[in-house]
Design an enzyme around this catalytic site. Structure first.
Site, mmCIF file in Angstrom:
data_model
loop_
_atom_site.group_PDB
_atom_site.id
_atom_site.type_symbol
_atom_site.label_atom_id
_atom_site.label_comp_id
_atom_site.label_asym_id
_atom_site.label_seq_id
_atom_site.Cartn_x
_atom_site.Cartn_y
_atom_site.Cartn_z
ATOM 1 C CD GLU A 117 19.335 83.520 16.015
ATOM 2 O OE1 GLU A 117 20.310 83.006 16.484
ATOM 3 O OE2 GLU A 117 18.660 82.851 14.915
ATOM 4 C CE LYS A 164 21.429 79.725 18.461
ATOM 5 N NZ LYS A 164 21.462 80.224 16.995
ATOM 6 C CB CYS A 206 17.457 80.064 16.272
ATOM 7 S SG CYS A 206 17.766 79.792 14.354
#
Length: 271
Positions: free
Chosen positions: A39, A106, A142
């Protein structure tokens, strides 16, 4: 069989430095068909990401595409795009001939453990599966890994592999959470899982990047664990093994959507 390189590299605030680090890792993983980077490979987290965020046709993703073409290796990596009132935390998937195959924004923002990603980042809303290097890969970034419903939605969309990219923060129990949840997503979905985090950067004091990148098989066995330092490791995803495991542990077929898709407390008609 697909050869996958876990590219656990430290990330700086400078996109040019990070792009060179990507190229160095690709040179170390010349036998890989797919290379997965962390990321925020574009630039280290912080308020500066608003200044360095680029559209997907900007120099950083263009550089990734050129590198993929040069090394004949597909790439998954994290970048930041300008967004509405902030930036998008975006995972890009690039083919071995340099084609931009997918961009996942995300969904779950890290407003936790005292951090507030939402002060900088605008959340996405679309689970994304991409065909790359002979795999159907569900993209997870994440904090997303804490939400099993996203992984299940990706499996329902046809994913046979997960790629989890991260800039995991250090702190009490954090590394244990990472290792446990990566394995849990693999086990509960009987799915190969490639999990790649940032290596610690000695020049940074923000705590992002604990390493511990892993390749996990559909039974939750950790085939590779890269530990806490910079590392590039190539492993093999055996899709035939994944198919055999799903026959042995057919938990996806044993789901009960007739029960769990209805509101809690509601009864089935006729019961």
């Amino acid at each position: 069989m697909t050869r996958v390189a876990l590219c656990q590299i430290p990330i700086s605030h400078d996109p040019k430095t990070n792009l060179e680090a990507v190229r160095e890792a690709l040179a170390e993983a010349r036998d890989a068909e797919l290379a997965v980077f962390p990321e925020a490979t574009l630039a280290r987290f912080g308020r500066g990401v608003a200044e360095v965020a680029e559209p997907l046709d900007g120099p950083f993703v263009t550089g990734l595409r050129e590198a993929a073409r040069e090394f004949r290796t597909a790439i998954i990596a994290g970048t930041f795009e300008p967004g509405d009132g902030g930036v998008r935390n975006t995972a890009v998937a690039i083919s071995e001939v340099g084609g931009l195959k997918a961009a996942y924004r995300k969904i779950h923002l890290f407003d936790s453990f005292g951090a507030r990603e939402s002060d900088l980042v605008v959340a996405g809303d679309t689970p994304t599966v991409v065909e790359l290097a002979g795999l159907r890969i569900g993209l997870i970034t994440c904090y997303d890994v804490r939400f099993p419903e996203l992984a299940r939605a990706l499996v329902d969309a046809g994913a046979d592999t997960f790629a989890v990219i991260a800039a995991w923060g250090s702190g009490p129990m954090k590394e244990e959470h990472w290792a446990t949840m990566v394995r849990a997503r693999a086990i509960e979905n009987t799915t190969w899982t490639i999990a790649v985090g940032q290596a610690p950067n000695p020049s940074a004091s923000d705590g992002f990047g604990v390493g511990r990148s892993m390749l996990v098989d559909p039974l939750g066995v950790v085939r590779h664990d890269l530990g806490p330092a910079r590392a590039v490791q190539t492993g093999v995803i055996d899709q035939a093994l994944g198919e055999r495991i799903r026959e042995t542990v057919p938990s996806l077929r044993h789901r009960r959507p007739d029960i769990f898709s209805r509101p809690a407390g509601a009864s089935v008609t006729g019961s």
